[in-house]
Design an enzyme around this catalytic site. Structure first.
Site, short mmCIF file in Angstrom:
data_model
loop_
_atom_site.label_atom_id
_atom_site.label_comp_id
_atom_site.label_asym_id
_atom_site.label_seq_id
_atom_site.Cartn_x
_atom_site.Cartn_y
_atom_site.Cartn_z
N GLU A 1 14.07 -15.45 6.91
CA GLU A 1 13.44 -16.44 6.31
C GLU A 1 11.72 -16.41 6.76
O GLU A 1 11.47 -16.69 7.85
CB GLU A 1 13.98 -17.96 6.39
CG GLU A 1 13.18 -18.68 5.59
CD GLU A 1 14.14 -20.16 5.46
OE1 GLU A 1 13.49 -21.18 4.86
OE2 GLU A 1 15.23 -20.15 6.03
N LYS B 1 18.29 -21.45 1.11
CA LYS B 1 19.11 -22.47 1.06
C LYS B 1 20.24 -22.03 0.02
O LYS B 1 20.28 -21.74 -0.83
CB LYS B 1 18.63 -23.88 0.46
CG LYS B 1 17.86 -24.70 1.65
CD LYS B 1 19.13 -25.44 2.57
CE LYS B 1 18.45 -26.09 3.84
NZ LYS B 1 19.27 -25.82 4.95
#
Length: 411
Positions: free
Chosen positions: A215, A231
């Protein structure tokens, strides 16, 4: 705060221990020049300390909205490890809250005065990583909360959402295991996990940190800042992909974090420049599908690294929304501090044209080894319709690939 360096390097042989974010073309051709290690008790602002350290090594980061050039051509860049702010003690206190390491291109000289070994990358101390017996966790992993306690914390978050205190909270748990022998081979395997955009290893005199993070917290090139929040998680199977794409719960949670990231970038962006370039794209990390979006903005004039990180760090995907309220709820419920996890790691350096670039990942999928123990953190975002048992299972799925490679005895 301690300042170390220059320090002795090593022959990596078959163990690849490059720092997170080091350009692939530079692996094996850089040397650690110096570093700082800072802890909260030292006082001062870590973001400004990091900026000053970078500037002192020819990497000016005081105005990322402009195209500034690296002023020291011998410097490859600066590796960064930044723990999130916390009022809860870390279970791995030997790991500093800020580490910044300057690497130089040095084709001629070993820092200790001798000849430089081919393929050297700097580290601390005189021992050659990988030379000792390869090992890993010597016992069972002990969680800092039980599955029942984790599930109860999810219910507490749901109650906070029902009261209107928060919309989403990222809850993070921790587990530890005894660790004996040389960590280098095991941590190199962690850093090499498939999908590890920020795969790499950093170490100090009493600690090691390996990241397999996919990420992006924030990257900057040419005055443009990008964040890529993740997410939503499912097993990397056709059914898992279909389930993730169809999940209204995961999509709603994801969009809330994207909105938070838009607002965070908007605090330091030129008016009207914030864009969602990609929404809910499905990416693979190890054996999991994850949903990722891309949010970008043109930075306002005069925005430096300290101001940028002040706006986006800690990342919204590991806090929740509203950010400060979510942090308060998570701090109250989490069993131990987050240590170096859920913070930032990556690289400050120069792009192909010599201009300063920033590439920092979130320290999810990250392991620390310190004082004879390995430490892992994992969690997930909790919304009103979260299922406690499913959240416990998701956290376990995120740590499973790392536990597996740590436990392997092969070099």
């Amino acid at each position: 705060m301690s300042t170390l360096g220059p320090v002795v390097g090593y022959w990596p042989e078959t163990v690849d221990l490059h720092p997170p974010g080091l350009p692939a073309a530079c692996r094996g051709s850089v040397w650690e020049r110096s570093r700082i290690e800072w802890r909260v008790g030292d006082g001062g602002d870590p973001l400004f300390l990091l900026s000053a350290f970078a500037a002192s090594h020819g990497v000016p980061v005081s105005d990322l909205g402009a195209t500034r050039r690296v002023t020291d051509s011998s410097v490859c860049g600066i590796a960064v490890l930044l723990s999130p702010p916390s009022v809860t003690s870390s279970p791995a206190p030997s790991v500093p809250d800020l580490v910044a390491i300057a690497y130089a291109h040095d084709e001629t000289a070993h820092p200790s005065g001798g000849s430089r070994p081919s393929g050297a990358v700097g580290t601390v101390g005189n021992r050659t990583p990988g030379a000792g017996p390869a090992s890993g966790p010597a016992g069972d992993w002990t969680p800092s909360w039980t599955p029942g306690e984790h599930a109860a914390a999810v219910e507490e978050v749901r109650a906070a959402i029902a009261r209107g205190d928060v919309y989403v909270v990222n809850l993070v748990g921790h587990a530890a295991a005894p660790f004996a022998g040389d960590p280098a081979p095991a941590l190199a395997r962690v850093a090499a996990l498939p999908g590890a955009r920020y795969g790499g290893v950093l170490r100090g005199e009493r600690w090691w940190v390996a990241s397999a993070s996919p990420e992006t917290l924030v990257a900057v090139a040419g005055g443009r800042a990008v964040t890529r929040p993740i997410k939503g998680t499912r097993p990397a199977t056709p059914a898992g992909r279909a389930d993730l794409l169809a999940s209204a719960k995961e999509r709603a949670e994801h969009v809330m974090i994207v909105d938070l990231e838009r607002n965070d970038l908007g605090r330091v962006a030129q008016v009207g420049s914030v864009r969602v370039e990609e929404l809910f794209a499905i990416r693979r990390w190890s054996g999991l599908w994850q949903a990722e979006s891309t949010v970008s903005a043109r930075l306002a004039p005069g925005v430096g690294l300290a101001e940028l990180l002040g706006a986006v760090w800690p990342g919204g995907s590991v806090t929740g929304a509203p950010k400060l309220a979510a942090i308060d709820v998570a701090t109250r419920l989490e069993p131990v501090g987050r240590g170096p996890s859920m913070g930032a790691c990556g690289w400050l350096g120069h792009g192909p044209d010599g201009h300063v670039e920033v590439d920092l990942g979130l320290t999810i999928r990250t392991v620390a080894v310190a004082d004879g123990r390995a430490h892992l953190w994992a969690g997930g975002g909790i919304v009103w319709d979260s299922d406690p048992d499913a959240e416990v299972a998701e956290a376990a799925a995120k740590t499973a690939p790392i536990k597996a490679v740590l436990s392997s005895r092969r070099r």
